[in-house]
Design a protein around this motif. Sequence first.
Motif, short mmCIF file in Angstrom:
data_model
loop_
_atom_site.label_atom_id
_atom_site.label_comp_id
_atom_site.label_asym_id
_atom_site.label_seq_id
_atom_site.Cartn_x
_atom_site.Cartn_y
_atom_site.Cartn_z
N ILE A 30 0.85 -1.18 0.00
CA ILE A 30 0.00 0.00 0.00
C ILE A 30 0.90 1.24 0.00
N THR A 31 0.52 2.23 -0.82
CA THR A 31 1.31 3.46 -0.90
C THR A 31 0.65 4.64 -0.22
N ALA A 32 -0.67 4.60 -0.04
CA ALA A 32 -1.37 5.71 0.60
C ALA A 32 -2.67 5.22 1.23
N VAL A 33 -3.13 5.94 2.23
CA VAL A 33 -4.42 5.66 2.86
C VAL A 33 -5.19 6.97 2.98
N ALA A 34 -6.51 6.84 3.10
CA ALA A 34 -7.39 7.98 3.34
C ALA A 34 -8.45 7.51 4.33
N ALA A 35 -8.85 8.40 5.23
CA ALA A 35 -9.82 8.04 6.25
C ALA A 35 -10.98 9.02 6.23
N GLY A 36 -12.19 8.49 6.05
CA GLY A 36 -13.39 9.30 6.12
C GLY A 36 -13.95 9.26 7.53
N MET A 37 -15.20 9.64 7.67
CA MET A 37 -15.80 9.69 9.00
C MET A 37 -15.72 8.32 9.68
N HIS A 38 -16.27 7.27 9.08
CA HIS A 38 -16.24 5.92 9.66
C HIS A 38 -15.88 4.90 8.59
N TYR A 39 -15.05 5.25 7.65
CA TYR A 39 -14.63 4.33 6.61
C TYR A 39 -13.19 4.63 6.21
N SER A 40 -12.60 3.70 5.45
CA SER A 40 -11.19 3.81 5.09
C SER A 40 -10.96 3.42 3.63
N LEU A 41 -9.92 4.00 3.05
CA LEU A 41 -9.48 3.69 1.69
C LEU A 41 -7.98 3.43 1.71
N ALA A 42 -7.53 2.57 0.81
CA ALA A 42 -6.10 2.33 0.65
C ALA A 42 -5.77 2.25 -0.84
N LEU A 43 -4.63 2.81 -1.21
CA LEU A 43 -4.14 2.79 -2.58
C LEU A 43 -2.96 1.83 -2.66
N ALA A 44 -3.10 0.79 -3.49
CA ALA A 44 -2.04 -0.19 -3.67
C ALA A 44 -1.05 0.31 -4.72
N SER A 45 0.18 -0.18 -4.64
CA SER A 45 1.24 0.30 -5.52
C SER A 45 0.94 0.16 -7.01
N PRO A 46 0.15 -0.82 -7.48
CA PRO A 46 -0.14 -0.82 -8.92
C PRO A 46 -1.33 0.06 -9.32
N GLY A 47 -1.84 0.91 -8.41
CA GLY A 47 -2.94 1.81 -8.74
C GLY A 47 -4.32 1.26 -8.46
N LYS A 48 -4.40 0.25 -7.61
CA LYS A 48 -5.69 -0.31 -7.21
C LYS A 48 -6.16 0.36 -5.92
N VAL A 49 -7.49 0.39 -5.70
CA VAL A 49 -8.05 1.01 -4.50
C VAL A 49 -8.86 -0.03 -3.73
N TYR A 50 -8.66 -0.04 -2.42
CA TYR A 50 -9.43 -0.88 -1.50
C TYR A 50 -10.26 0.03 -0.60
N ALA A 51 -11.46 -0.43 -0.22
CA ALA A 51 -12.35 0.34 0.64
C ALA A 51 -12.98 -0.57 1.69
N TRP A 52 -13.25 -0.02 2.89
CA TRP A 52 -13.91 -0.79 3.94
C TRP A 52 -14.44 0.16 5.01
N GLY A 53 -15.38 -0.36 5.82
CA GLY A 53 -16.00 0.43 6.87
C GLY A 53 -17.45 0.74 6.54
N TRP A 54 -17.96 1.84 7.10
CA TRP A 54 -19.35 2.26 6.91
C TRP A 54 -19.57 2.71 5.47
N ASN A 55 -20.76 2.37 4.92
CA ASN A 55 -21.05 2.65 3.52
C ASN A 55 -22.46 3.22 3.32
N GLY A 56 -22.94 4.02 4.25
CA GLY A 56 -24.30 4.53 4.21
C GLY A 56 -24.65 5.41 3.03
N PHE A 57 -23.65 5.99 2.37
CA PHE A 57 -23.89 6.85 1.21
C PHE A 57 -23.18 6.35 -0.04
N GLY A 58 -22.67 5.11 0.00
CA GLY A 58 -21.94 4.57 -1.15
C GLY A 58 -20.51 5.03 -1.22
N GLN A 59 -19.99 5.59 -0.12
CA GLN A 59 -18.63 6.13 -0.12
C GLN A 59 -17.54 5.08 -0.29
#
Length: 178
Positions: free
Chosen positions: A82-111
């Motif tokens: 993983i090269t970067a992370v981002a944190a929302g109110m109650h959810y998380s994102l991660a950017l993998a080195s080949p340009g892929k994105v992972y998401a997890w946590g609360w998803n009440g608005f499709g975030q």
Amino acid sequence: VYAWGSNSAGQLGLGHLQSITHPEPVALSASIASIAVGSTHVLAVTTNGTVYGWGSNHMGQLANVKHSYIDRPILIAFPEKITAVAAGMHYSLALASPGKVYAWGWNGFGQLGLGDLQSRNVPTLLSSLSGVRSIAAGEIHSLAITQNQFLGWGCNESGQLGKAAIRQTTPNLFFEIA
């Protein structure tokens, strides 16, 4: 890494839930490259591409852990660096080195960008995205930049995603980058 302030959910990562007014070192055995802070959770990327998290986990934003609060850094598993992370109110994102994105946590608005409103407690690949260079998480919306596109998803009640739906559950092209 140093932390101070409110600690009601263990978001300082100091092994307790007491608030403190002066900087205290967080016990991490790895060198940290970057940090992202959500409402009451923290994500840290190491220089070798691993991710640690701590704080509130009541919506699964620290991944597959059975505790509501994590007061010390724990490793969050990924199948690649993983090269970067981002944190929302109650959810998380991660950017993998080949340009892929992972998401997890609360998803009440499709975030999470996974096409539904179902929350996840494990990092889930956004198969619709590739070649991502940068990610960001707002309170309940997410953003990504590729080589020539700016994309957004999640809550759009204030027009923060342009002409997308009020609840944009998949990455939506905001504008082209020249």
